[in-house]
Scaffold this active site. Structure first.
Site, mmCIF file in Angstrom:
data_model
loop_
_atom_site.group_PDB
_atom_site.id
_atom_site.type_symbol
_atom_site.label_atom_id
_atom_site.label_comp_id
_atom_site.label_asym_id
_atom_site.label_seq_id
_atom_site.Cartn_x
_atom_site.Cartn_y
_atom_site.Cartn_z
ATOM 1 N N GLY A 21 0.841 -1.192 0.000
ATOM 2 C CA GLY A 21 0.000 0.000 0.000
ATOM 3 C C GLY A 21 0.878 1.244 0.000
ATOM 4 C CB ALA A 136 2.706 7.799 1.962
ATOM 5 C CE LYS A 192 -0.656 7.115 13.005
ATOM 6 N NZ LYS A 192 0.157 6.450 12.023
ATOM 7 C CG ASN A 210 -8.930 14.469 8.810
ATOM 8 O OD1 ASN A 210 -9.715 13.627 8.411
ATOM 9 N ND2 ASN A 210 -7.624 14.264 8.847
HETATM 10 O O1 PAF Z 1 -5.886 7.800 9.828
HETATM 11 C C1 PAF Z 1 -5.633 8.899 9.311
HETATM 12 O O2 PAF Z 1 -6.060 9.231 8.223
HETATM 13 C C2 PAF Z 1 -4.717 9.859 10.037
HETATM 14 O O3 PAF Z 1 -3.980 9.129 10.966
HETATM 15 C C3 PAF Z 1 -5.400 11.075 10.701
HETATM 16 C C4 PAF Z 1 -4.765 11.389 12.001
HETATM 17 C C5 PAF Z 1 -6.880 10.903 10.888
HETATM 18 C C6 PAF Z 1 -5.123 12.292 9.860
HETATM 19 O O4 PAF Z 1 -5.602 12.235 8.555
#
Ligand code: PAF
Length: 322
Positions: A21, A136, A192, A210
């Site tokens: 990926g 990425a 995270k 987001n």
């Molecule tokens: O999962 C994701 O896409 C990313 O970790 C986050 C923090 C939501 C930012 O795009």
């Protein structure tokens, strides 16, 4: 740099990547071509000896990347696993017997649960986890964009991995990406997970970028309870205590910093792929229940996101290299 490797073979100093990926292809593109290659899906015979794709680096420069498919893993010195969380155990089961016993396995999965499953399954093998802020994305099957540079922290998940952290970091440093050893890798994974738990399901349910969640009633009605549930579980798991207010602030800070981004979960839903909800809010709900805590908001978000993804058959395998 090693010279003269036969196509398809690994060798001392070779890093293999399981999961082609966006993240796997980023690492493969950055590591020296002689020492990096992809592990083909078990039973699949690659149609060409190399995987070819377009790669745009973080400065916006385009490159054509060609990396070998490694069919012989017997001399491998490092395996990076960049599969989706739900595919990790089964993907590893298919190849692990071909790896030398001492080959470190570095897990890059989102959320929690899949890493512990691997470490418990092969306690004698060196298993490490990585948490990365490298960004990425893969807008097309053979197109990868390194959207932003970040940092990757690597730390041991079991006793067998303790002595492998330095050599792993040395080998990964050849990529030119920023890598640091992290003794408390679970804390980083948790940090995270908190951000993902507070952003991803809302973006998927609202089908929005987001930043838009910050003013949405669904988010505003549930974020405080969600953070209470996360803080309670973190203390119960023995992590340093965090206030729910602090957790909410970190979630909102990342949502603002990535305001126009499409989260991985929204993207999975849009593309009909299985999401990683079981390893994010689903993991929080399941662990809370196991420890006698209540996590109704995490449970509700897990159920609602699952209702969005009408492709349960894809959970195991279909997106291994996608
Ligand atoms: O999962 C994701 O896409 C990313 O970790 C986050 C923090 C939501 C930012 O795009």
């Amino acid at each position: 740099m090693r010279q003269g490797l036969k196509p398809g073979t690994s060798g001392d100093g070779t890093t293999a990547i399981l999961g082609a990926g966006a993240l796997g292809r980023l690492w493969a593109a950055c590591l020296p071509s002689e020492t990096a290659g992809f592990v083909p899906k078990s039973g699949a015979v690659p149609s060409a000896p190399v995987l070819t794709y377009q790669f745009t680096d973080h400065l916006g420069h385009g490159h054509v990347i060609q990396r070998r498919w490694l069919t012989d893993l017997s001399d491998l010195s490092l395996l990076l696993v960049t599969t989706k969380a739900g595919n990790t155990l089964s993907a590893l089961e298919e190849v692990v017997d071909q790896l030398p016993e001492a080959c470190p396995i570095v897990l890059f999965q989102n959320g929690l649960g899949s890493q512990q499953a691997v470490a418990n399954h092969w306690p004698q093998r060196p298993v490490l986890a990585a948490s990365t802020t490298e960004a990425a994305n893969r807008p097309g099957p053979d197109v990868v964009i390194h959207a932003a540079r970040g940092c990757t922290w690597v730390g041991p998940l079991n006793e067998a991995a303790r002595t492998t952290v330095d050599p792993v970091i040395q080998q990964l440093a050849a990529s030119g990406l920023t890598i640091q050893a992290e003794d408390q890798i679970l804390e980083r994974l948790w940090h995270k997970l908190v951000v993902n738990a507070g952003i991803n399901p809302f973006t998927a349910l609202l089908d929005c970028p987001n930043g838009d969640i910050l003013t949405a009633p669904l988010f505003l009605d549930h974020i405080d309870q969600l953070c209470l549930e996360l803080a309670a579980l973190m203390s119960a798991e023995g992590l340093p205590p965090q206030t729910p207010e602090h957790l909410r602030a970190s979630i909102e800070q990342v949502a603002r910093a990535t305001t126009a981004n499409t989260s991985s979960m929204r993207s999975d839903v849009r593309n009909g792929r299985a999401t990683e909800i079981d390893y994010i809010n689903g993991h929080v709900a399941a662990r809370s229940q196991a420890l006698g805590l209540n996590a109704p908001v995490n449970q509700m978000l897990t159920e609602r996101v699952k209702q969005l993804a009408p492709y349960p058959d894809q959970k195991h395998g279909a997106s291994l290299h996608g």
